[in-house]
Design a protein around this motif. Structure first.
Motif, PDB file in Angstrom:
ATOM      1  N   SER A  72      59.409  -9.069  52.756  1.00 36.96           N
ATOM      2  CA  SER A  72      60.862 -10.148  52.433  1.00 36.96           C
ATOM      3  C   SER A  72      60.670 -10.929  52.152  1.00 36.96           C
ATOM      4  CB  SER A  72      60.538 -10.316  54.214  1.00 36.96           C
ATOM      5  OG  SER A  72      60.516 -10.014  55.393  1.00 36.96           O
ATOM      6  N   TYR A  73      60.083 -11.808  51.248  1.00 35.21           N
ATOM      7  CA  TYR A  73      59.662 -11.937  49.995  1.00 35.21           C
ATOM      8  C   TYR A  73      60.715 -11.522  48.732  1.00 35.21           C
ATOM      9  CZ  TYR A  73      58.903 -15.273  46.015  1.00 35.21           C
ATOM     10  OH  TYR A  73      58.902 -16.260  45.069  1.00 35.21           O
ATOM     11  N   LEU A  74      59.973 -10.897  48.149  1.00 34.74           N
ATOM     12  CA  LEU A  74      60.434  -9.462  47.034  1.00 34.74           C
ATOM     13  C   LEU A  74      62.013  -9.038  47.043  1.00 34.74           C
ATOM     14  CD1 LEU A  74      56.763  -7.615  46.147  1.00 34.74           C
ATOM     15  CD2 LEU A  74      57.884  -9.578  45.169  1.00 34.74           C
TER      16      LEU A  74
ATOM     17  N   ILE B 136      60.124 -18.571  54.256  1.00 32.71           N
ATOM     18  CA  ILE B 136      58.996 -17.775  53.362  1.00 32.71           C
ATOM     19  C   ILE B 136      58.788 -17.680  52.315  1.00 32.71           C
ATOM     20  CG2 ILE B 136      59.048 -15.874  52.900  1.00 32.71           C
ATOM     21  CD1 ILE B 136      60.882 -14.703  55.680  1.00 32.71           C
ATOM     22  N   ALA B 137      59.765 -18.410  51.795  1.00 34.09           N
ATOM     23  CA  ALA B 137      58.946 -18.455  49.994  1.00 34.09           C
ATOM     24  C   ALA B 137      58.406 -19.753  49.869  1.00 34.09           C
ATOM     25  CB  ALA B 137      60.692 -19.095  49.282  1.00 34.09           C
ATOM     26  N   GLU B 138      58.390 -20.571  50.745  1.00 33.34           N
ATOM     27  CA  GLU B 138      58.332 -22.026  50.675  1.00 33.34           C
ATOM     28  C   GLU B 138      56.463 -21.901  51.023  1.00 33.34           C
ATOM     29  OE1 GLU B 138      60.582 -25.154  50.956  1.00 33.34           O
ATOM     30  OE2 GLU B 138      59.679 -24.258  52.634  1.00 33.34           O
TER      31      GLU B 138
ATOM     32  N   LYS C 169      66.524  -6.948  56.554  1.00 33.25           N
ATOM     33  CA  LYS C 169      65.198  -8.200  55.928  1.00 33.25           C
ATOM     34  C   LYS C 169      65.982  -9.422  56.491  1.00 33.25           C
ATOM     35  CE  LYS C 169      67.133  -5.991  51.444  1.00 33.25           C
ATOM     36  NZ  LYS C 169      67.594  -7.105  50.131  1.00 33.25           N
ATOM     37  N   GLU C 170      66.187  -9.688  57.532  1.00 37.06           N
ATOM     38  CA  GLU C 170      66.112 -11.300  58.293  1.00 37.06           C
ATOM     39  C   GLU C 170      65.300 -10.685  59.229  1.00 37.06           C
ATOM     40  OE1 GLU C 170      67.672 -12.904  56.018  1.00 37.06           O
ATOM     41  OE2 GLU C 170      68.183 -11.706  55.042  1.00 37.06           O
ATOM     42  N   ASN C 171      64.393  -9.316  59.989  1.00 42.26           N
ATOM     43  CA  ASN C 171      64.735  -9.473  60.761  1.00 42.26           C
ATOM     44  C   ASN C 171      62.809  -9.989  61.479  1.00 42.26           C
ATOM     45  OD1 ASN C 171      66.753  -9.488  62.853  1.00 42.26           O
ATOM     46  ND2 ASN C 171      67.546  -7.916  61.896  1.00 42.26           N
ATOM     47  N   ALA C 172      62.105  -9.941  60.121  1.00 44.90           N
ATOM     48  CA  ALA C 172      61.015 -10.071  59.694  1.00 44.90           C
ATOM     49  C   ALA C 172      60.072 -11.607  60.082  1.00 44.90           C
ATOM     50  CB  ALA C 172      60.531 -10.126  58.515  1.00 44.90           C
ATOM     51  N   PHE C 173      60.801 -11.877  60.811  1.00 51.64           N
ATOM     52  CA  PHE C 173      60.551 -13.450  61.617  1.00 51.64           C
ATOM     53  C   PHE C 173      59.168 -13.644  62.592  1.00 51.64           C
ATOM     54  CE2 PHE C 173      60.562 -17.487  64.174  1.00 51.64           C
ATOM     55  CZ  PHE C 173      60.908 -17.999  62.715  1.00 51.64           C
TER      56      PHE C 173
END
Length: 439
Positions: free
Chosen positions: A29-31, A161-163, A274-278
């Motif tokens: 998800s980050y990449l 996610i990035a942090e 992409k937005e549903n990897a929570f």
């Protein structure tokens, strides 16, 4: 507290720290997300295969260097590569930089052999099984806390996610500092054994040692003896049909397992977007704790796995089940079904690996487990590299992610059927021998 327990705790702490990587469940998800914005096809074909290729190239060199350098330097390199790979993820944005990151990540993976073999030099053989379980438990606990921490921070909106990359960077930096603090080894299993003596032909007629020749001859003799011990242990293990059988499953199944672990997040992205990897972190934590508990319970199970109606039947049925679940996930459009498959698949793999490891260890020389671990891992990486190049990477068939999981599911189904056929053959062969004997 006994010294071997203290050392087990120290190396186990390193294992915990190196596996504390809260970013890992969200790396795809980050990449592919807004920060890196890399196309999913590029991630599949041009990024993830690099780590597999590098691990294969590095492993055989790392295994020899681990023994020659007496473990600690390679353990430090393992952590250092983790620090560098996380630094690149945090501060670099180009595709070329992320490809370099995959090189360091692959090297980090190859260097893990030092973590799993370091302690065998320091403890008595009677403690091998205990310290092995301690190291695996420490690594699994690190993964559990990693997934749980990442999920909690996202749920509470403390980090995005990035942090999480920064938290992983801190974990790897702590692992590097801890690795440097580990006690150095004076000896190793092959190149630096505690039994190197001056040969009698190095003594002159007046009883004095020929100083000018002794170092050169001793060094040459040490390397020759190390290679002889390596070959002797290798030959002893791989001329045993029982060890070959369990090692074959070990290598083939680990190949498929690592492939699934590497690409499963791409499948989840295809299923849910992409937005549903929570909830990836929660699933990772749940998978880890269930796998650890399952492996622990099977490790305590008293059974004669040498009997084909137990050992081969177990491998055949559970491997076929893994393949069936993977095929299910390849056609599923529910992220929850994908998560269930991931948890069941991982738990079954760790159950069978627990049995496989113990059966191999029981039938080899007690101090050659590190060698067999390295050889089986190397064979697995050769197979994984071939599979990666064939179905995923540029130059191969370049299957999409669902087609890849059809291949992986079919792979495990074929492996399960192979061992079921071997089970039936072994049972019939035993009955035929008994009836012939009675006649």
């Amino acid at each position: 507290m006994q010294e071997w327990i203290k050392l087990s705790i120290r190396i186990g702490t390193f294992g915990f720290l190196k596996e504390f990587r809260p970013e890992d469940p969200y790396i795809t998800s980050y990449l592919t997300g807004p920060v890196m914005n890399i196309n999913e096809t590029v991630v599949n074909q041009q990024l993830y295969p690099i780590a597999t290729y590098v691990s294969l190239f590095d492993l055989i060199i790392v295994f020899l260097l681990t023994d020659w350098l007496k473990y600690k330097p390679v353990i430090a390199v393992n952590a250092l590569c983790g620090v560098i790979s996380q630094a690149i993820l945090i501060w670099c944005r180009s595709l070329r930089a992320i490809q370099v990151m995959e090189i360091f990540y692959g090297t980090m993976t190859a260097c893990e052999v030092a973590y799993y073999t370091y302690i065998y030099v320091k403890v008595d053989k009677q403690h091998y099984q205990a310290v092995t379980s301690h190291m695996r438990a420490a690594a699994l606990t690190g993964r559990f806390m990693s997934g749980l921490t990442g999920q909690t921070l996202l749920l509470l909106n403390i980090m995005d996610i990035a942090e999480l990359n920064h938290l992983t960077f801190i974990g790897m930096l702590a692992a590097l500092i801890w690795a440097i603090s580990l006690p150095s080894m004076k000896h190793s299993l092959y190149f630096h054994r505690d039994s190197e003596n001056v040969q009698c032909n190095d003594i002159s007629t007046d009883g004095s040692i020929k100083i000018e020749n002794v170092n050169e001859k001793k060094q040459h003799g040490k390397y020759k003896a190390a290679l002889f011990r390596l070959w002797s242990d290798f030959k002893h293990a791989y001329t045993n049909p029982y060890v070959i059988k369990w090692s074959l499953w070990w290598a083939l199944a680990t190949c498929g397992y690592q492939q699934v672990m590497s690409y499963v997040q791409l499948l989840w992205t295809d299923i849910a977007g992409k937005e549903n990897a929570f909830y990836n972190g929660a699933v990772e934590a749940l998978y880890t704790i269930i796998s650890a508990f399952s492996a622990f319970m099977f490790g305590r199970c008293k059974a004669d796995w040498s009997r084909p109606d137990r050992g081969e039947l177990l491998l055949g049925v559970l491997t076929l089940t893994e393949g069936s679940f993977l095929l299910w996930s390849s056609f599923s459009h529910s992220i929850w079904e994908g998560y269930i498959v991931y948890i069941v698949f991982g738990a079954l793999y760790h159950i069978m690996m627990t049995v496989s490891n113990s059966e191999v260890a029981r039938h080899i020389k007690s101090d050659s487990y590190a060698l067999i671990f390295g050889v089986n891992t190397f064979i697995s990486l050769v197979l994984q590299t071939s599979l990666t190049y064939t179905v995923a990477a540029d130059g191969g068939l370049k299957f999409n992610i669902r087609e890849q999981f059809v291949v992986y599911g079919s792979y495990f189904c074929c492996l399960g059927i192979l061992f079921l056929c071997k089970c039936v053959f072994s049972i019939l062969f035993d009955r035929f021998n008994k009836s012939s004997y009675n006649l």
